[in-house]
Write an enzyme that holds these catalytic residues in place. Sequence first.
Site, PDB file in Angstrom:
ATOM      1  N   TYR A   1       0.811  -1.223   0.000  1.00  0.00           N
ATOM      2  CA  TYR A   1       0.000   0.000   0.000  1.00  0.00           C
ATOM      3  C   TYR A   1       0.847   1.277   0.000  1.00  0.00           C
ATOM      4  O   TYR A   1       0.300   2.379  -0.032  1.00  0.00           O
ATOM      5  CB  TYR A   1      -0.969   0.008   1.186  1.00  0.00           C
ATOM      6  CG  TYR A   1      -2.109  -0.986   1.062  1.00  0.00           C
ATOM      7  CD1 TYR A   1      -2.478  -1.537  -0.156  1.00  0.00           C
ATOM      8  CD2 TYR A   1      -2.831  -1.361   2.188  1.00  0.00           C
ATOM      9  CE1 TYR A   1      -3.526  -2.437  -0.245  1.00  0.00           C
ATOM     10  CE2 TYR A   1      -3.885  -2.254   2.105  1.00  0.00           C
ATOM     11  CZ  TYR A   1      -4.220  -2.796   0.880  1.00  0.00           C
ATOM     12  OH  TYR A   1      -5.267  -3.683   0.800  1.00  0.00           O
TER      13      TYR A   1
ATOM     14  N   LYS B   1       6.329 -13.553   3.108  1.00  0.00           N
ATOM     15  CA  LYS B   1       6.432 -14.459   1.957  1.00  0.00           C
ATOM     16  C   LYS B   1       7.906 -14.429   1.550  1.00  0.00           C
ATOM     17  O   LYS B   1       8.256 -14.143   0.416  1.00  0.00           O
ATOM     18  CB  LYS B   1       5.490 -13.973   0.838  1.00  0.00           C
ATOM     19  CG  LYS B   1       5.241 -14.984  -0.266  1.00  0.00           C
ATOM     20  CD  LYS B   1       4.320 -16.129   0.139  1.00  0.00           C
ATOM     21  CE  LYS B   1       4.350 -17.209  -0.942  1.00  0.00           C
ATOM     22  NZ  LYS B   1       3.486 -18.359  -0.645  1.00  0.00           N
TER      23      LYS B   1
ATOM     24  N   ASP C   1       0.434 -17.626   3.265  1.00  0.00           N
ATOM     25  CA  ASP C   1      -0.577 -18.612   2.863  1.00  0.00           C
ATOM     26  C   ASP C   1      -0.802 -19.636   3.982  1.00  0.00           C
ATOM     27  O   ASP C   1      -1.931 -19.970   4.333  1.00  0.00           O
ATOM     28  CB  ASP C   1      -0.217 -19.277   1.521  1.00  0.00           C
ATOM     29  CG  ASP C   1       1.250 -19.693   1.411  1.00  0.00           C
ATOM     30  OD1 ASP C   1       2.045 -19.403   2.335  1.00  0.00           O
ATOM     31  OD2 ASP C   1       1.611 -20.316   0.391  1.00  0.00           O
TER      32      ASP C   1
ATOM     33  N   ASP D   1      -4.088  -6.431   6.157  1.00  0.00           N
ATOM     34  CA  ASP D   1      -5.451  -6.040   5.795  1.00  0.00           C
ATOM     35  C   ASP D   1      -6.301  -7.297   5.580  1.00  0.00           C
ATOM     36  O   ASP D   1      -7.391  -7.452   6.154  1.00  0.00           O
ATOM     37  CB  ASP D   1      -5.386  -5.190   4.515  1.00  0.00           C
ATOM     38  CG  ASP D   1      -6.722  -4.596   4.115  1.00  0.00           C
ATOM     39  OD1 ASP D   1      -7.675  -4.654   4.916  1.00  0.00           O
ATOM     40  OD2 ASP D   1      -6.808  -4.074   2.988  1.00  0.00           O
TER      41      ASP D   1
ATOM     42  N   ASP E   1      -9.279  -9.385   8.446  1.00  0.00           N
ATOM     43  CA  ASP E   1     -10.677  -9.746   8.159  1.00  0.00           C
ATOM     44  C   ASP E   1     -10.903 -11.247   8.305  1.00  0.00           C
ATOM     45  O   ASP E   1     -11.957 -11.693   8.779  1.00  0.00           O
ATOM     46  CB  ASP E   1     -11.075  -9.320   6.737  1.00  0.00           C
ATOM     47  CG  ASP E   1     -11.460  -7.846   6.659  1.00  0.00           C
ATOM     48  OD1 ASP E   1     -10.918  -7.043   7.449  1.00  0.00           O
ATOM     49  OD2 ASP E   1     -12.294  -7.487   5.799  1.00  0.00           O
TER      50      ASP E   1
HETATM   51  C1  IPM Z   1      -8.822  -1.339   6.214  1.00  0.00           C
HETATM   52  C2  IPM Z   1      -9.490  -1.096   4.924  1.00  0.00           C
HETATM   53  C3  IPM Z   1      -8.795  -0.013   4.127  1.00  0.00           C
HETATM   54  C4  IPM Z   1      -7.373  -0.432   3.818  1.00  0.00           C
HETATM   55  C5  IPM Z   1      -9.526   0.276   2.857  1.00  0.00           C
HETATM   56  C6  IPM Z   1     -10.950   0.702   3.102  1.00  0.00           C
HETATM   57  C7  IPM Z   1      -8.799   1.277   2.027  1.00  0.00           C
HETATM   58  O1  IPM Z   1      -9.576  -2.259   4.183  1.00  0.00           O
HETATM   59  O2  IPM Z   1      -8.568  -0.396   6.958  1.00  0.00           O
HETATM   60  O3  IPM Z   1      -8.570  -2.494   6.522  1.00  0.00           O
HETATM   61  O4  IPM Z   1      -7.034  -0.728   2.700  1.00  0.00           O
HETATM   62  O5  IPM Z   1      -6.552  -0.467   4.655  1.00  0.00           O
HETATM   63 MG    MG Z   2      -9.475  -3.969   5.392  1.00  0.00          MG
END
Ligand code: IPM
Ligand code: MG
Length: 351
Positions: free
Chosen positions: A139, A190, A222, A246, A250
Amino acid sequence: MKTYNIAVIPGDGIGPEIVSTALQVLQKIADTENFELTLTEYNAGAKTYQAVGDALPPDTMTACRSADAIFKGPTGLPEVRLPDGTEAGVLGGRLRRGLDLYVNLRPVKLYPNVPTALANRKPGEIDWVMVRENTEGLYASRDNGIVANTDQAATDTLMVTRLGTERIVRYAFEEARRRNGKKKVTCVDKSNVLRSLAFFRRIFTEVAENYPDIETDFMYVDAAAQALVLEPDRFDVMVTENLFGDILSDLGGATIGGVGVCAGANIGDHAAYFEPIHGSAPNIAGKGIANPLSAILSLGLMLNYLGEAGAGQRIETAVETAFIQGTIILKPDGSAQSGTQAVAEAVLAQL
Ligand code: IPM
Ligand code: MG
């Protein structure tokens, strides 16, 4: 009496409703603690972009810089896009890099009576924290990617620096010391394939030498994805690159009842903001059914950051007790059975 200045960004979609609901909890805590809060709302996000052409106007950024902490709802709406196809309302890159908030801290903890997607897992068996590098990795390429002028290819570059890696890895080890956990840090990378991530692992190993009291563990990303499902009790603190963090945060959320229960802190040496890790869910906005727990728990992280750890713990305990007493019930899809305000009432009742 201490007064904390909090900049509040309500955000888009369900943002305003979960932010205002969560702030009831914060206000109740403040009323019974030895500090005061000044809360000021600022505009940012997709709606702001539509109104003024900038998702993060200068006055909002200035306020964020000078606040003691920032409380932010989810921002961004899928249909509000920049000409390059990315979402206009997403603020992560600008706030995180602009304020140099290099730590993205995301606890993953299974509370009692929460339906988890993992069979036979009990509270205590899933209790770890993601330490996601927040200013570089893949990022680092936010807003900097290249679309070839032939329109046949596009690239984004993954950047790993020594300074950026040393500071996030140090934070992970310090967090392992602070936590009452397994005293273990898992480096997720990785490094078998990418030089940048082999470099990340090398620096991890160097920093680890300063923390002989903390166990180290290494996984490829992975394999880590599989382990989060098959052996989540292996983890205490995970440190990893920005994109991996990220995605895996989740995945971790899915194991504890969904991202609706996942709080997030973005922390640097001079500023910090606190937010639910999920998005703005415009499809359920305004219906009163959004789960405000991630926002409420994010305020707990904010209080810890402000040095009010006792107050932060009260939020976590109140949520936990409400789950035990069955006054908060989550559906298997992670939404709150009783609706947004009822969740806040259940937490308020414990305070
Ligand atoms: C997060 C989100 C953000 C990120 C998005 C919404 C840009 O996914 O904070 O986890 O990429 O970090
Ligand atoms: Mg996210």
